[in-house]
Design an enzyme around this catalytic site. Structure first.
Site, PDB file in Angstrom:
ATOM      1  N   ASP A  73      39.544  40.976 -45.892  1.00  0.00           N
ATOM      2  CA  ASP A  73      40.552  39.924 -46.091  1.00  0.00           C
ATOM      3  C   ASP A  73      40.251  38.708 -45.209  1.00  0.00           C
ATOM      4  O   ASP A  73      39.611  38.827 -44.159  1.00  0.00           O
ATOM      5  CB  ASP A  73      41.979  40.456 -45.839  1.00  0.00           C
ATOM      6  CG  ASP A  73      42.180  41.027 -44.453  1.00  0.00           C
ATOM      7  OD1 ASP A  73      41.233  41.603 -43.886  1.00  0.00           O
ATOM      8  OD2 ASP A  73      43.290  40.894 -43.910  1.00  0.00           O
ATOM      9  N   ASP A 104      34.419  34.904 -40.262  1.00  0.00           N
ATOM     10  CA  ASP A 104      35.438  35.957 -40.021  1.00  0.00           C
ATOM     11  C   ASP A 104      35.842  36.583 -41.347  1.00  0.00           C
ATOM     12  O   ASP A 104      36.824  36.152 -41.935  1.00  0.00           O
ATOM     13  CB  ASP A 104      36.643  35.319 -39.314  1.00  0.00           C
ATOM     14  CG  ASP A 104      37.648  36.357 -38.850  1.00  0.00           C
ATOM     15  OD1 ASP A 104      37.360  37.560 -38.947  1.00  0.00           O
ATOM     16  OD2 ASP A 104      38.726  35.956 -38.393  1.00  0.00           O
ATOM     17  N   GLU A 138      43.585  43.149 -41.991  1.00  0.00           N
ATOM     18  CA  GLU A 138      43.385  42.854 -40.573  1.00  0.00           C
ATOM     19  C   GLU A 138      44.074  41.553 -40.218  1.00  0.00           C
ATOM     20  O   GLU A 138      44.640  41.417 -39.137  1.00  0.00           O
ATOM     21  CB  GLU A 138      41.891  42.760 -40.255  1.00  0.00           C
ATOM     22  CG  GLU A 138      41.571  42.910 -38.760  1.00  0.00           C
ATOM     23  CD  GLU A 138      41.638  41.607 -37.990  1.00  0.00           C
ATOM     24  OE1 GLU A 138      41.753  41.656 -36.761  1.00  0.00           O
ATOM     25  OE2 GLU A 138      41.584  40.529 -38.601  1.00  0.00           O
ATOM     26  N   GLU A 167      33.245  41.680 -35.909  1.00  0.00           N
ATOM     27  CA  GLU A 167      34.098  40.498 -35.735  1.00  0.00           C
ATOM     28  C   GLU A 167      33.330  39.403 -34.995  1.00  0.00           C
ATOM     29  O   GLU A 167      32.457  39.697 -34.174  1.00  0.00           O
ATOM     30  CB  GLU A 167      35.334  40.863 -34.899  1.00  0.00           C
ATOM     31  CG  GLU A 167      36.327  41.761 -35.602  1.00  0.00           C
ATOM     32  CD  GLU A 167      37.247  41.006 -36.553  1.00  0.00           C
ATOM     33  OE1 GLU A 167      37.031  39.793 -36.765  1.00  0.00           O
ATOM     34  OE2 GLU A 167      38.173  41.639 -37.086  1.00  0.00           O
ATOM     35  N   HIS A 353      39.232  30.690 -38.851  1.00  0.00           N
ATOM     36  CA  HIS A 353      40.601  30.343 -39.269  1.00  0.00           C
ATOM     37  C   HIS A 353      40.802  28.833 -39.450  1.00  0.00           C
ATOM     38  O   HIS A 353      41.909  28.385 -39.707  1.00  0.00           O
ATOM     39  CB  HIS A 353      41.660  30.896 -38.291  1.00  0.00           C
ATOM     40  CG  HIS A 353      41.710  32.396 -38.243  1.00  0.00           C
ATOM     41  ND1 HIS A 353      42.835  33.091 -37.838  1.00  0.00           N
ATOM     42  CD2 HIS A 353      40.804  33.347 -38.555  1.00  0.00           C
ATOM     43  CE1 HIS A 353      42.590  34.404 -37.890  1.00  0.00           C
ATOM     44  NE2 HIS A 353      41.362  34.575 -38.321  1.00  0.00           N
TER      45      HIS A 353
END
Ligand SMILES: [Zn+2]
Length: 380
Positions: A73, A104, A138, A167, A353
């Site tokens: 995700d 990510d 996650e 990660e 992000h």
């Protein structure tokens, strides 16, 4: 560069990126990975909990188990017009590949699969077992993902010995930081009761702000610890205080507040809670305090896994990594309590992000070699 783009890790990463797996939707990513793993002789098990799809795959039945873990995700792209190129269409500019999930962590997943393919082609009869644990929960609530898979495995006495999370752990160059643990996160949700009244007649009221202020001052004065070899000092932060009914001549009848500890292994959540409650109890204050534990601290102590990761990084990049426990939480918090040694090693995290998330193309190829070297050092 055009040669690099043909590398199997880059091709697989692009295939995953085109699937718009905004949390908790896996959007078919795990099926792609499972198909590749089945071809390698992994037994693949899809575990669905509520709206979350998870994949547990294992090759071999012997111990020890070396597991690669991660998530399919991604966080939502935000306003797509702000992106320089479409967020779910991998686009290469100046040696970097831009897309949501590039760092990510679809690059980490692709590097993992290709490293396993390369390793197994050469060493089909390796020691122990190889495993892959992938969730699509996650970035969201993280309730029906890795936590539930670990619970299921524990229920049938299946254990992970070593776990590498792909990660994005690196800060400015690939492999400059390996995360070997995380601080714990504990929140306090406070309510202080008083009696509302006229500001001119304080003797008839009981102002909860006045009750709470000295407690707050005392909590701020405590030096919780000075950290230890692997952890920075425990930090206490108040994130919210509210009281008052919006009128200048009324003192409030109630106060609410919220605070958070990021704590080192010098404390347990129980010992922290006791300490805080003892401070409240030493004051004349009518309060109710509820606690929310989002993750206990964990630390992987130096040993075979950290040595292997450090050696693999030095061999592939020429640099020695920093071993760190900084940063926010990850699914490592669910895997470590089962007794596994957990590390996080993945690409540079500067753009995660964000708008225009990206990963360096050469880094993904180097990361593949790094993972492959770790497997060799652990299971041969
Ligand atoms: Zn992630």
């Amino acid at each position: 560069m055009s040669e690099s783009l043909k590398h199997p890790s880059i091709a697989l990463m692009c295939e995953l990126i085109r699937r718009q797996s905004v949390t908790p939707d896996d959007a078919g990513c795990q099926a792609i990975l499972a198909e590749r793993l089945e071809r390698l002789g992994f037994a693949c098990e899809t575990m669905v909990f509520n709206d979350v799809t998870n994949l547990w795959a294992r090759r071999g039945t012997a111990a020890p188990v070396l597991c690669f873990a991660g998530h399919t995700d991604v966080v939502p792209p935000g306003d797509e017009r702000e992106w320089s190129s479409a967020p779910f269409e991998p686009t290469v500019r100046d040696g970097c590949l831009y897309a949501r999930g590039a760092a990510d962590m679809k690059s980490g997943l692709a590097a993992t699969i290709v490293a396993l393919e390369e390793f197994i082609a050469e060493h089909p009869d390796h020691d122990g077992s190889l495993a892959v644990l992938i969730t699509s929960d996650e970035e969201g609530r993280a309730r029906d993902g890795t936590l539930r898979v670990i619970e299921t495995l524990a229920g049938r006495d299946e254990h992970i010995d070593w776990c590498v999370l792909g990660e994005p752990s690196s800060e400015s160059e690939l492999g400059d930081v390996v995360r070997i643990g995380r601080r714990g996160s504990l929140s306090g949700i406070l309510n202080v009761r008083g009696i509302q009244g006229h500001v001119a007649y304080p003797q008839l009221a009981d102002n909860p702000i006045r009750r709470f202020a000295p407690v707050l001052a005392e909590l701020h004065q405590i030096e919780w610890d000075s950290g230890n070899e692997h952890f920075p000092p425990t930090s206490f932060q108040v994130v919210d205080v509210r009281a008052g009914i919006g009128a200048p001549n009324v003192t409030p009848g109630e106060l609410s507040a919220r605070f958070n500890f990021r704590y080192s292994t010098e404390w347990t959540h129980e010992s922290l809670q006791q300490k805080v409650e003892s401070v409240f109890d030493a004051h004349d204050i009518d309060y109710e305090l509820n606690w929310h534990l989002s993750g206990k601290p964990f630390l992987t102590t130096p040993g075979k896994l950290i040595d292997a990761a450090s050696q693999a990084i030095t061999e592939t990049t020429g640099n020695a990594p920093e071993l760190s426990t900084g940063g926010g939480t990850s699914d490592g918090r669910f895997i470590a309590p089962s007794g596994a040694d957990v590390i996080e090693l993945g690409p540079v995290n500067a753009s995660i992000h964000k708008i225009d998330e990206h990963v360096n193309v050469e880094d993904v190829i180097t990361l593949t070699a790094m993972y492959r070297r770790i497997i060799e050092l652990m299971l041969l």
